[in-house]
Motif scaffolding. Structure first.
Motif, PDB file in Angstrom:
ATOM      1  N   HIS A  20       0.834  -1.208   0.000  1.00 47.87           N
ATOM      2  CA  HIS A  20       0.000   0.000   0.000  1.00 47.87           C
ATOM      3  C   HIS A  20       0.870   1.259   0.000  1.00 47.87           C
ATOM      4  O   HIS A  20       0.602   2.212  -0.747  1.00 47.87           O
ATOM      5  N   ARG A  53       2.530   1.750  -3.491  1.00 46.01           N
ATOM      6  CA  ARG A  53       1.610   2.249  -4.519  1.00 46.01           C
ATOM      7  C   ARG A  53       1.304   3.724  -4.299  1.00 46.01           C
ATOM      8  O   ARG A  53       1.116   4.473  -5.266  1.00 46.01           O
ATOM      9  N   THR A 105      -5.322  -2.044  -4.567  1.00 39.44           N
ATOM     10  CA  THR A 105      -3.957  -1.795  -5.025  1.00 39.44           C
ATOM     11  C   THR A 105      -3.773  -2.343  -6.438  1.00 39.44           C
ATOM     12  O   THR A 105      -4.337  -3.385  -6.792  1.00 39.44           O
TER      13      THR A 105
END
Length: 333
Positions: free
Chosen positions: A19, A22, A48
């Motif tokens: 997470h 990204r 994601t």
């Protein structure tokens, strides 16, 4: 633009790393491989943009194929629960030792880079009145099948660096807490007990000390090591919370959640007393510092955020709650 292969990327720390990656590095391509054991959850990666493979890091053909596509492999995959390692050590030998060996050989064949994520438990424990902290030079002294196999995996990485010139770094981190952590672990177990209307449980007297760190602070350190760390180096990661014992943690959780109190249950066999990490090298050489810190316990802000996450993600933890608590009840915990 990089391609990152994240092993164990559907687990607790690995999924939080995905997470963060990204969000902070949207141009990077992320490949996740995860065996999806009880502690891995495909739902942890919801929202994601990743390329996901369900597979075992002991699968040499799979790892060769995925490592060959990556610029760097970030190796989170591990069996990591002390209690489980005492009941059945074999999966820990397979994943932590054979799996790491398989990854090392793939990285060696392709000549790309590896970052190996390890734990403070490889150092053993300190007495409660010992002022020392673990440094990168502290001799290893593991005390459980889990910590012994993680110590072995660290030694494998160092041997491959020296023997084969592998481009690799290692980080040893203290106990993590935060979103997506399995509810068998100490902090999420207490939070979900309170949310489920059950009494939180403290093992033994609760005098054991862990240098608790929020998972986002851990993963920010990993990213910094990927950017600035020197090949062949090891970096300790800790938040200087080694003055906070488990009793203080559960009392803070009860305070933040307006819970009336907790009960004592049987202690874990061979429960390590104190972990304390000296992260001076990481702080001074790479410029890292934790963000989740405060003047009381160093954990109030992080626990607030973690409690909010479990409160708003009941659908994530509720299905497993009864089975987890039943297992603890059978062991008097």
């Amino acid at each position: 633009m990089r391609t990152l292969l994240v092993t164990g990327g559907a687990g607790f720390i690995g999924s939080n790393f995905v997470h963060m990656t990204r969000e902070r590095y949207p141009e990077d391509h992320v490949i996740v491989v995860d065996k999806l054991t009880y502690a891995g959850n495909r739902a942890n990666l919801a929202g994601t943009d990743v390329e996901f493979f369900e597979g075992d890091i002991c699968d040499a053909a799979l790892m060769d194929r995925l490592v060959g596509r990556a610029d760097v492999t970030v190796h989170f995959a591990a069996e990591s629960h002390n209690d489980n390692s005492l009941r059945d050590p074999r999966p820990f030998v397979d994943t932590n030792l054979v799996g790491t060996f398989t990854i090392l050989e793939a990285v060696r064949r392709h000549g790309n880079r590896l970052h190996h994520v390890s734990t403070d438990e490889v150092f053993g424990d300190l007495s409660l009145d010992d002022p020392k902290r673990f440094t990168e030079e502290t001799p290893y002294n593991p005390s459980s099948p889990y910590s012994a196999t993680k110590a072995g995996s660290d030694h494998l990485v160092r041997a491959w660096v020296r023997s084969f010139g592998l481009r690799a770094t290692i980080s040893n981190c203290s106990n993590n807490y935060g979103p997506y952590q399995h509810i068998e672990k100490f902090i999420p177990r207490q939070i979900t007990n309170i949310l489920a209307g059950q009494t939180p449980k403290l093992y033994g007297t609760g005098e054991q000390v862990r240098d608790w760190i929020h998972v986002d602070d851990h993963n920010a350190a990993v990213h910094l090591i990927l950017e600035r760390g020197r090949d062949g180096e090891t970096y300790n990661i800790g938040a200087d919370n080694d003055h906070v014992n488990n009793k203080a943690v559960i009392e803070l959780i009860c305070e933040l959640m307006d819970a009336p109190g907790y009960e004592h249950v049987a202690d874990r066999p061979g429960h390590d007393q104190r972990y304390a990490m000296d992260s001076t090298k990481l702080r001074e050489q790479l410029g890292w510092a934790p963000e989740y810190t405060d003047t009381q316990t160093g954990m109030r802000a992080g626990l607030d955020q973690t409690i909010d996450w479990y409160r708003t993600h009941e659908d994530w933890w509720r299905p497993a709650k009864q089975q987890v608590e039943q297992g603890y009840a059978e062991r008097g915990q």
